[in-house]
Design a protein around this motif. Sequence first.
Motif, PDB file in Angstrom:
ATOM      1  N   VAL A 136       2.283  -1.676   4.528  1.00  0.00           N
ATOM      2  CA  VAL A 136       2.789  -3.036   4.331  1.00  0.00           C
ATOM      3  C   VAL A 136       3.169  -3.230   2.871  1.00  0.00           C
ATOM      4  CG1 VAL A 136       2.228  -5.493   4.409  1.00  0.00           C
ATOM      5  CG2 VAL A 136       1.428  -3.975   6.230  1.00  0.00           C
ATOM      6  N   LEU A 137       2.276  -2.855   1.987  1.00  0.00           N
ATOM      7  CA  LEU A 137       2.509  -3.040   0.561  1.00  0.00           C
ATOM      8  C   LEU A 137       3.671  -2.166   0.076  1.00  0.00           C
ATOM      9  CD1 LEU A 137      -1.241  -3.062  -0.524  1.00  0.00           C
ATOM     10  CD2 LEU A 137       0.277  -5.050  -0.308  1.00  0.00           C
ATOM     11  N   ALA A 138       3.754  -0.946   0.594  1.00  0.00           N
ATOM     12  CA  ALA A 138       4.855  -0.063   0.200  1.00  0.00           C
ATOM     13  C   ALA A 138       6.193  -0.615   0.664  1.00  0.00           C
ATOM     14  CB  ALA A 138       4.628   1.335   0.771  1.00  0.00           C
ATOM     15  N   ARG A 139       6.262  -1.067   1.916  1.00  0.00           N
ATOM     16  CA  ARG A 139       7.527  -1.578   2.458  1.00  0.00           C
ATOM     17  C   ARG A 139       7.927  -2.899   1.814  1.00  0.00           C
ATOM     18  NH1 ARG A 139       9.401   3.125   4.464  1.00  0.00           N
ATOM     19  NH2 ARG A 139       8.175   3.891   6.221  1.00  0.00           N
ATOM     20  N   LEU A 140       6.952  -3.679   1.351  1.00  0.00           N
ATOM     21  CA  LEU A 140       7.250  -4.930   0.652  1.00  0.00           C
ATOM     22  C   LEU A 140       7.523  -4.692  -0.829  1.00  0.00           C
ATOM     23  CD1 LEU A 140       4.711  -7.412   2.298  1.00  0.00           C
ATOM     24  CD2 LEU A 140       7.190  -7.288   2.645  1.00  0.00           C
ATOM     25  N   ARG A 141       7.567  -3.436  -1.225  1.00  0.00           N
ATOM     26  CA  ARG A 141       7.961  -3.000  -2.565  1.00  0.00           C
ATOM     27  C   ARG A 141       6.970  -3.376  -3.656  1.00  0.00           C
ATOM     28  NH1 ARG A 141      11.501   0.966  -1.744  1.00  0.00           N
ATOM     29  NH2 ARG A 141      12.182   0.751  -3.921  1.00  0.00           N
ATOM     30  N   PHE A 142       5.703  -3.445  -3.319  1.00  0.00           N
ATOM     31  CA  PHE A 142       4.672  -3.450  -4.353  1.00  0.00           C
ATOM     32  C   PHE A 142       4.684  -2.071  -5.004  1.00  0.00           C
ATOM     33  CE2 PHE A 142       3.399  -7.007  -1.853  1.00  0.00           C
ATOM     34  CZ  PHE A 142       2.641  -7.837  -2.675  1.00  0.00           C
ATOM     35  N   ARG A 143       4.162  -1.995  -6.233  1.00  0.00           N
ATOM     36  CA  ARG A 143       4.115  -0.686  -6.890  1.00  0.00           C
ATOM     37  C   ARG A 143       2.853   0.048  -6.439  1.00  0.00           C
ATOM     38  NH1 ARG A 143       5.388   0.479 -13.208  1.00  0.00           N
ATOM     39  NH2 ARG A 143       7.494  -0.037 -12.470  1.00  0.00           N
ATOM     40  N   VAL A 144       2.945   0.708  -5.306  1.00  0.00           N
ATOM     41  CA  VAL A 144       1.805   1.425  -4.741  1.00  0.00           C
ATOM     42  C   VAL A 144       1.745   2.835  -5.312  1.00  0.00           C
ATOM     43  CG1 VAL A 144       1.861   0.078  -2.612  1.00  0.00           C
ATOM     44  CG2 VAL A 144       3.129   2.224  -2.740  1.00  0.00           C
ATOM     45  N   THR A 145       0.533   3.317  -5.504  1.00  0.00           N
ATOM     46  CA  THR A 145       0.306   4.703  -5.910  1.00  0.00           C
ATOM     47  C   THR A 145      -0.780   5.288  -5.009  1.00  0.00           C
ATOM     48  OG1 THR A 145      -1.410   4.224  -7.568  1.00  0.00           O
ATOM     49  CG2 THR A 145       0.891   4.095  -8.291  1.00  0.00           C
ATOM     50  N   VAL A 146      -0.762   6.597  -4.854  1.00  0.00           N
ATOM     51  CA  VAL A 146      -1.720   7.309  -4.000  1.00  0.00           C
ATOM     52  C   VAL A 146      -2.763   7.981  -4.894  1.00  0.00           C
ATOM     53  CG1 VAL A 146      -2.029   9.034  -2.196  1.00  0.00           C
ATOM     54  CG2 VAL A 146       0.139   7.764  -2.358  1.00  0.00           C
ATOM     55  N   ASN A 147      -4.038   7.817  -4.546  1.00  0.00           N
ATOM     56  CA  ASN A 147      -5.113   8.348  -5.378  1.00  0.00           C
ATOM     57  C   ASN A 147      -6.272   8.856  -4.524  1.00  0.00           C
ATOM     58  OD1 ASN A 147      -4.176   7.331  -8.232  1.00  0.00           O
ATOM     59  ND2 ASN A 147      -3.880   5.634  -6.822  1.00  0.00           N
ATOM     60  N   THR A 148      -7.162   9.616  -5.157  1.00  0.00           N
ATOM     61  CA  THR A 148      -8.278  10.236  -4.444  1.00  0.00           C
ATOM     62  C   THR A 148      -9.588   9.478  -4.587  1.00  0.00           C
ATOM     63  OG1 THR A 148      -8.638  11.590  -6.417  1.00  0.00           O
ATOM     64  CG2 THR A 148      -7.341  12.568  -4.641  1.00  0.00           C
ATOM     65  N   ASP A 149      -9.783   8.771  -5.706  1.00  0.00           N
ATOM     66  CA  ASP A 149     -11.019   8.075  -6.046  1.00  0.00           C
ATOM     67  C   ASP A 149     -12.127   9.081  -6.325  1.00  0.00           C
ATOM     68  OD1 ASP A 149     -12.541   5.901  -6.694  1.00  0.00           O
ATOM     69  OD2 ASP A 149     -12.906   5.259  -4.630  1.00  0.00           O
ATOM     70  N   ASN A 150     -12.751   9.618  -5.269  1.00  0.00           N
ATOM     71  CA  ASN A 150     -13.856  10.573  -5.441  1.00  0.00           C
ATOM     72  C   ASN A 150     -13.673  11.726  -4.458  1.00  0.00           C
ATOM     73  OD1 ASN A 150     -15.661   8.984  -7.378  1.00  0.00           O
ATOM     74  ND2 ASN A 150     -15.303   7.511  -5.733  1.00  0.00           N
ATOM     75  N   ARG A 151     -13.199  12.855  -4.978  1.00  0.00           N
ATOM     76  CA  ARG A 151     -12.821  13.959  -4.100  1.00  0.00           C
ATOM     77  C   ARG A 151     -14.010  14.559  -3.368  1.00  0.00           C
ATOM     78  NH1 ARG A 151     -11.540  17.455  -7.818  1.00  0.00           N
ATOM     79  NH2 ARG A 151     -11.851  15.981  -9.538  1.00  0.00           N
ATOM     80  N   LEU A 152     -15.173  14.602  -4.013  1.00  0.00           N
ATOM     81  CA  LEU A 152     -16.363  15.144  -3.356  1.00  0.00           C
ATOM     82  C   LEU A 152     -16.834  14.209  -2.249  1.00  0.00           C
ATOM     83  CD1 LEU A 152     -18.781  17.063  -3.069  1.00  0.00           C
ATOM     84  CD2 LEU A 152     -19.874  15.836  -4.969  1.00  0.00           C
ATOM     85  N   MET A 153     -17.018  12.940  -2.558  1.00  0.00           N
ATOM     86  CA  MET A 153     -17.554  11.998  -1.589  1.00  0.00           C
ATOM     87  C   MET A 153     -16.610  11.794  -0.398  1.00  0.00           C
ATOM     88  SD  MET A 153     -18.879  11.662  -4.621  1.00  0.00           S
ATOM     89  CE  MET A 153     -20.397  11.298  -5.488  1.00  0.00           C
ATOM     90  N   SER A 154     -15.317  11.829  -0.660  1.00  0.00           N
ATOM     91  CA  SER A 154     -14.354  11.610   0.420  1.00  0.00           C
ATOM     92  C   SER A 154     -13.830  12.897   1.026  1.00  0.00           C
ATOM     93  CB  SER A 154     -13.170  10.775  -0.098  1.00  0.00           C
ATOM     94  OG  SER A 154     -13.568   9.476  -0.452  1.00  0.00           O
ATOM     95  N   ASP A 155     -14.337  14.059   0.540  1.00  0.00           N
ATOM     96  CA  ASP A 155     -13.872  15.355   1.033  1.00  0.00           C
ATOM     97  C   ASP A 155     -12.340  15.368   1.054  1.00  0.00           C
ATOM     98  OD1 ASP A 155     -13.804  17.918   2.100  1.00  0.00           O
ATOM     99  OD2 ASP A 155     -14.009  17.212   4.171  1.00  0.00           O
ATOM    100  N   THR A 156     -11.741  15.074  -0.100  1.00  0.00           N
ATOM    101  CA  THR A 156     -10.298  14.901  -0.111  1.00  0.00           C
ATOM    102  C   THR A 156      -9.666  15.536  -1.332  1.00  0.00           C
ATOM    103  OG1 THR A 156      -8.576  13.253   0.333  1.00  0.00           O
ATOM    104  CG2 THR A 156     -10.187  12.687  -1.375  1.00  0.00           C
ATOM    105  N   THR A 157      -8.343  15.581  -1.297  1.00  0.00           N
ATOM    106  CA  THR A 157      -7.489  15.991  -2.395  1.00  0.00           C
ATOM    107  C   THR A 157      -6.258  15.103  -2.339  1.00  0.00           C
ATOM    108  OG1 THR A 157      -6.265  17.572  -1.031  1.00  0.00           O
ATOM    109  CG2 THR A 157      -8.224  18.419  -2.187  1.00  0.00           C
ATOM    110  N   MET A 158      -5.422  15.176  -3.356  1.00  0.00           N
ATOM    111  CA  MET A 158      -4.173  14.422  -3.284  1.00  0.00           C
ATOM    112  C   MET A 158      -3.333  14.884  -2.091  1.00  0.00           C
ATOM    113  SD  MET A 158      -3.564  11.949  -5.440  1.00  0.00           S
ATOM    114  CE  MET A 158      -1.816  11.886  -5.836  1.00  0.00           C
TER     115      MET A 158
END
Length: 386
Positions: free
Chosen positions: A311-333
């Motif tokens: 919603v925010l991306a399509r409404l042209r807010f300046r959205v960015t993608v982030n990981t926050d905490n890669r260990l706790m969320s078992d994630t990467t970019m």
Amino acid sequence: MTTAQVPASNRATDLGPGRPLDLPNIRLAPKVLLHDHLDGGLRPSTVLELARETGYGELPADDPDELAEWFRDAADSGSLERYLETFAHTVAVMQTPAALTRVARECVEDLAADGVVYAEVRYAPEQHLEQGLTLDEVVQAVLDGFAAGEREAAEAGRPIIVRCLVTAMRHAARSREIAELAVRFRDAGVAGFDIAGAEAGNPPTRHLDAFEFMRANNAPFTIHAGEAFGLPSIHEAIAFCGTDRLGHGVRVIDDIVLPPGADLTAESFTGAELGQVADIVRDKRIPLELCPSSNVQTGAVASMADHPFNVLARLRFRVTVNTDNRLMSDTTMSKEFLRLAEQFGYGWADFERFTVNAMKSAFIHFDERLALIDDVIKPGYAVLLG
């Protein structure tokens, strides 16, 4: 209410045209990371090794895979406060210069291996003083690690620029001191200032003197706001504190009325009505440091399907993608990109826009941002787009 300086020969240039948007190819795409916590991204094996070296005996598992699973499950609580409790273990093993430098170096190596070309990594120096280090010694140890990681990444053909944000804990009373630390090290690798921690009961306005000090010194800062507490936190961060970015800011969606029956995966939200807070966030191009997986874990949103990112991306807010905490969320970019692609049908052009959004919003000088956009990010995505 309204209606609404990295070499160009980097990663994605090795791809053929029109590659599918899958995890191996996403890893090759140039990425920019603005919201990542140093103490939330340790390798499980490093946590175990540092615990043995320091005599810390409180870890809930002694196997890297089991420990990684414990962090993920413990953080997946639906509560920001319980999510934050997992950091007791990582912070405990980051109390010496050698440990801080190692964690910082490995952070850079891991980000570079994932295709990140620029990152701002944050941590709270005040949490690393238990063995007698000074605030300055903590910062220097981390900067030494970042510099070593950058050198090793460049030698491996994965150049990356990493800067750090020093964070003050919003429930403590050291924010002005940490702001002064940020300014003192501004030319040595500290890009800015942040406050973090449980939002409820700890409004950003408690730290006005720190934000005033940053503004008086022409130094940028971001504020964790709109993650767990909602619109009042965002309003205070903007109206009273003058934040340059919003850490998370996901609850700005509470000030947007969507058309009846709106599909969150839609490509347009014509007729959406923005309230005053949402208007100012969009009008002033205040960047949103959105962290999709973490936002679900902390209960900021109910599920990935309910995440307002699209919603925010399509409404042209300046959205960015982030990981926050890669260990706790078992994630990467790369994993965050893939999850967004699977949920909302994004393609390479969308991720190029999100990446350019992030680079525009970085706390480094304009010419440095522009060089990365023109010489690394756009050429990389041009190859991916075919």
